[in-house]
Design a protein around this motif. Structure first.
Motif, PDB file in Angstrom:
ATOM      1  N   VAL A 275       0.819  -1.103  -0.102  1.00  0.00           N
ATOM      2  CA  VAL A 275      -0.065   0.068  -0.151  1.00  0.00           C
ATOM      3  C   VAL A 275       1.029   1.186  -0.079  1.00  0.00           C
ATOM      4  CG1 VAL A 275      -1.790   1.269   1.402  1.00  0.00           C
ATOM      5  CG2 VAL A 275      -1.950  -1.089   1.070  1.00  0.00           C
ATOM      6  N   GLY A 276       1.792   1.233   0.806  1.00  0.00           N
ATOM      7  CA  GLY A 276       2.854   2.411   0.626  1.00  0.00           C
ATOM      8  C   GLY A 276       3.614   2.629  -0.384  1.00  0.00           C
ATOM      9  N   GLY A 277       4.058   1.481  -0.990  1.00  0.00           N
ATOM     10  CA  GLY A 277       4.738   1.653  -2.291  1.00  0.00           C
ATOM     11  C   GLY A 277       3.591   2.200  -3.528  1.00  0.00           C
ATOM     12  N   THR A 278       2.430   1.680  -3.562  1.00  0.00           N
ATOM     13  CA  THR A 278       1.589   1.871  -4.363  1.00  0.00           C
ATOM     14  C   THR A 278       1.039   3.663  -4.338  1.00  0.00           C
ATOM     15  OG1 THR A 278       0.169  -0.054  -4.391  1.00  0.00           O
ATOM     16  CG2 THR A 278      -0.914   1.631  -5.409  1.00  0.00           C
ATOM     17  N   ALA A 279       1.278   3.833  -2.844  1.00  0.00           N
ATOM     18  CA  ALA A 279       0.774   5.554  -2.860  1.00  0.00           C
ATOM     19  C   ALA A 279       1.947   6.138  -3.410  1.00  0.00           C
ATOM     20  CB  ALA A 279       0.606   5.727  -1.349  1.00  0.00           C
ATOM     21  N   ILE A 280       3.222   5.857  -3.209  1.00  0.00           N
ATOM     22  CA  ILE A 280       4.404   6.614  -3.574  1.00  0.00           C
ATOM     23  C   ILE A 280       4.359   6.714  -5.227  1.00  0.00           C
ATOM     24  CG2 ILE A 280       6.848   6.701  -4.022  1.00  0.00           C
ATOM     25  CD1 ILE A 280       7.023   5.358  -1.148  1.00  0.00           C
ATOM     26  N   VAL A 281       3.957   5.525  -5.993  1.00  0.00           N
ATOM     27  CA  VAL A 281       3.871   5.558  -7.311  1.00  0.00           C
ATOM     28  C   VAL A 281       2.755   6.542  -7.688  1.00  0.00           C
ATOM     29  CG1 VAL A 281       3.232   4.115  -9.405  1.00  0.00           C
ATOM     30  CG2 VAL A 281       4.721   3.190  -7.496  1.00  0.00           C
ATOM     31  N   ALA A 282       1.604   6.433  -6.926  1.00  0.00           N
ATOM     32  CA  ALA A 282       0.324   7.393  -7.437  1.00  0.00           C
ATOM     33  C   ALA A 282       0.798   8.976  -7.255  1.00  0.00           C
ATOM     34  CB  ALA A 282      -0.702   7.091  -6.609  1.00  0.00           C
ATOM     35  N   LEU A 283       1.642   9.250  -6.262  1.00  0.00           N
ATOM     36  CA  LEU A 283       1.767  10.470  -5.728  1.00  0.00           C
ATOM     37  C   LEU A 283       3.282  11.027  -5.911  1.00  0.00           C
ATOM     38  CD1 LEU A 283       0.009  10.670  -2.192  1.00  0.00           C
ATOM     39  CD2 LEU A 283      -0.929  11.368  -4.402  1.00  0.00           C
ATOM     40  N   GLY A 284       3.976  10.117  -6.747  1.00  0.00           N
ATOM     41  CA  GLY A 284       5.543  10.653  -6.945  1.00  0.00           C
ATOM     42  C   GLY A 284       6.001  11.681  -7.125  1.00  0.00           C
ATOM     43  N   ARG A 285       5.113  12.637  -8.075  1.00  0.00           N
ATOM     44  CA  ARG A 285       5.668  13.910  -8.379  1.00  0.00           C
ATOM     45  C   ARG A 285       5.455  14.898  -7.453  1.00  0.00           C
ATOM     46  NH1 ARG A 285       1.191  16.068 -12.917  1.00  0.00           N
ATOM     47  NH2 ARG A 285      -0.753  15.533 -11.494  1.00  0.00           N
ATOM     48  N   TYR A 286       4.524  14.882  -6.400  1.00  0.00           N
ATOM     49  CA  TYR A 286       4.483  15.488  -5.240  1.00  0.00           C
ATOM     50  C   TYR A 286       5.381  15.183  -3.856  1.00  0.00           C
ATOM     51  CZ  TYR A 286       0.194  15.944  -7.775  1.00  0.00           C
ATOM     52  OH  TYR A 286      -1.006  16.538  -8.821  1.00  0.00           O
ATOM     53  N   THR A 287       5.926  13.978  -4.052  1.00  0.00           N
ATOM     54  CA  THR A 287       6.808  13.298  -2.949  1.00  0.00           C
ATOM     55  C   THR A 287       8.315  13.560  -3.148  1.00  0.00           C
ATOM     56  OG1 THR A 287       6.625  11.203  -3.669  1.00  0.00           O
ATOM     57  CG2 THR A 287       4.950  11.851  -2.070  1.00  0.00           C
ATOM     58  N   ASN A 288       8.728  13.772  -4.470  1.00  0.00           N
ATOM     59  CA  ASN A 288      10.054  14.067  -4.870  1.00  0.00           C
ATOM     60  C   ASN A 288      10.697  15.272  -4.054  1.00  0.00           C
ATOM     61  OD1 ASN A 288      10.623  12.241  -6.662  1.00  0.00           O
ATOM     62  ND2 ASN A 288       9.851  13.115  -8.357  1.00  0.00           N
ATOM     63  N   SER A 289      10.120  16.172  -3.668  1.00  0.00           N
ATOM     64  CA  SER A 289      10.653  17.358  -2.741  1.00  0.00           C
ATOM     65  C   SER A 289      11.055  16.925  -1.325  1.00  0.00           C
ATOM     66  CB  SER A 289       9.926  18.684  -3.076  1.00  0.00           C
ATOM     67  OG  SER A 289       9.854  18.894  -4.530  1.00  0.00           O
ATOM     68  N   TYR A 290      10.513  15.962  -0.935  1.00  0.00           N
ATOM     69  CA  TYR A 290      10.787  15.696   0.552  1.00  0.00           C
ATOM     70  C   TYR A 290      11.455  14.460   0.862  1.00  0.00           C
ATOM     71  CZ  TYR A 290       7.045  19.151   0.040  1.00  0.00           C
ATOM     72  OH  TYR A 290       6.209  20.429  -0.289  1.00  0.00           O
ATOM     73  N   LEU A 291      12.144  13.977   0.216  1.00  0.00           N
ATOM     74  CA  LEU A 291      13.042  12.916   0.363  1.00  0.00           C
ATOM     75  C   LEU A 291      13.644  12.775   1.764  1.00  0.00           C
ATOM     76  CD1 LEU A 291      14.321  11.845  -3.121  1.00  0.00           C
ATOM     77  CD2 LEU A 291      12.139  11.133  -2.241  1.00  0.00           C
TER      78      LEU A 291
END
Length: 411
Positions: A275-291
């Motif tokens: 579930v966590g991995g699927t969320a990252i795939v779906a929201l990838g462009r929004y999460t790139n800046s907060y690694l």
């Protein structure tokens, strides 16, 4: 992600993961039925860890001397051949005194060659996708791994019961061949580093010590990578809290449930990871800046959840915590993987991943002993408290060593 070679890598790893899981299920079943000894069956993971540790140490020498992509193809082909040898040998009655050492030696060799392939596979990803898609690509690969872990053990156990361990070895061989075919489809245009880096690597072929230490020197030189490795080292010392031996004690003494709950907890963790991995795939462009934020946030969340998990006595709550741990661990690990790939020069990246694998194998061996002693002397609740403390310290170390969490410029 439009590069077809990334999907060759993705599907190839899927078959490789399945082959590995089925192989372990079949081999442990064969060894146990031949010896009726859990001690002898327990030698299988010991041989695997030992091989992985040794392979990670010598992998830089192989990577420097040969084309990394050729090494990946060669190691997977050798694994397929070894799977075939195992499958053929399982068809014939062989004396136990001969077959057990033979199977364990083949297990060692399989894990040894995998120790060459794994760091190269991880290093290929930045060559196959654009930088802004790197987080998504890593998440897809990691989610695939979690999915195989969730389904593979169940399916492998089912196949052992209904078709037998010998036939399962043949299934393993087929999956391994499919994986090798996909890896052989990767073109040699996939390279590591610039022409200058290649020349430097060729110059180092006559200096093996430079090859062996280069990955470690890179880790020490780059602050961001050093911070990640220190976190992994501290967490690696306590990761054995999730092995079956300690979870069995936890389920029995804390949850007061049967051993089947160990399987439920594992399944909940892997489901959370999916579930966590699927969320990252779906929201990838929004999460790139907060690694970097995800790495530090993940460490403290995992620390708190591990502490609560260790002392809670409600089985349902334990399952929920395990699910959350799986999701947050997936987020944190994917962020770490992406930063490592972005921060490390391409020509050195396989060596850094090989160094990481060596460290993780070494700390796991220490952790099994360390956590086992704490469990026997102080009880299993204390084991999880100690683990939570180490993970919390790892989070603090990241705060002090990393650049500001919103600064994504590589170390």
């Amino acid at each position: 992600m439009k590069n077809k070679f990334f999907y060759f890598l993705l599907i190839g790893q899927f078959f490789s993961y399945l082959a590995d899981v089925f192989f372990i299920v079949a081999l442990i079943s064969i060894v146990f039925h031949l010896t009726h000894s859990t001690v002898v069956a327990g030698l299988v993971p010991i041989f695997r860890v030992s091989a992985g540790l040794l392979s990670g140490m010598v992998a830089p020498l192989i990577i420097d001397r040969y084309n990394p992509l050729a090494v990946l193809k060669f190691s997977n082909l050798l694994q397929s051949i070894l799977f075939l040898v195992l499958a053929i040998c399982s068809l014939y009655p062989i004396k136990q005194i001969v077959v057990i050492p033979f199977f364990l030696i083949l297990t060692f060799l399989l894990s040894f060659f995998e120790g060459w392939a794994a760091p190269i596979r991880n290093s290929l990803v930045p060559n196959l996708v654009d930088k802004n898609e790197l987080l998504k690509a890593n998440s897809l690969l990691s989610t695939l791994d979690q999915s195989v872990q969730l389904m593979g053990w169940f399916l492998g156990g089912y196949l052992v019961v209904f078709v037998g361990d010998t036939k399962l070895l043949w299934v393993t061989f087929i999956f391994s061949i499919l994986s090798s075919m996909l890896f052989f489809s990767l073109k040699n245009q996939v390279v590591f580093g610039s022409v200058k880096q290649k020349a430097e690597l060729e110059a180092q072929e006559k200096r093996p010590w430079n090859s062996l230490k280069e990955g470690w020197e890179t880790i020490w030189r780059l602050p961001t990578i050093r911070a990640i490795f220190l976190m992994d080292f501290l967490e690696g010392l306590v990761n054995a809290v999730w092995i079956a031996a300690i979870l069995f004690v936890y389920v029995r003494d804390v949850l007061h449930k049967g051993e089947e709950w160990w399987g439920f907890i594992n399944a909940s963790f892997f489901l959370g990871g999916i579930v966590g991995g699927t969320a990252i795939v779906a929201l990838g462009r929004y999460t790139n800046s907060y690694l970097r934020f995800f790495i530090i946030f993940g460490a403290f969340t995992i620390s708190i959840m591990t502490f609560v998990f260790g002392i809670v006595s409600n089985p349902i709550f334990a399952l929920v915590l395990s699910f959350i741990l799986g999701a947050v661990t997936q987020l944190r690990d994917t962020a770490q993987q992406t930063i490592l790939q972005e921060s490390t020069p391409e020509g050195i990246l396989p060596k850094v991943f090989a160094a990481k694998a060596t460290m993780m194998y070494a700390t796991f061996g220490i952790s099994v002993l360390f956590m086992g002693i704490i469990t026997d002397v102080f009880g299993v609740k204390s084991t999880y408290v100690v683990a939570a403390t180490f993970i919390g310290i790892a989070g603090l170390s990241a705060i002090f060593q990393m650049k500001p969490v919103f600064d994504r410029s590589a170390g």
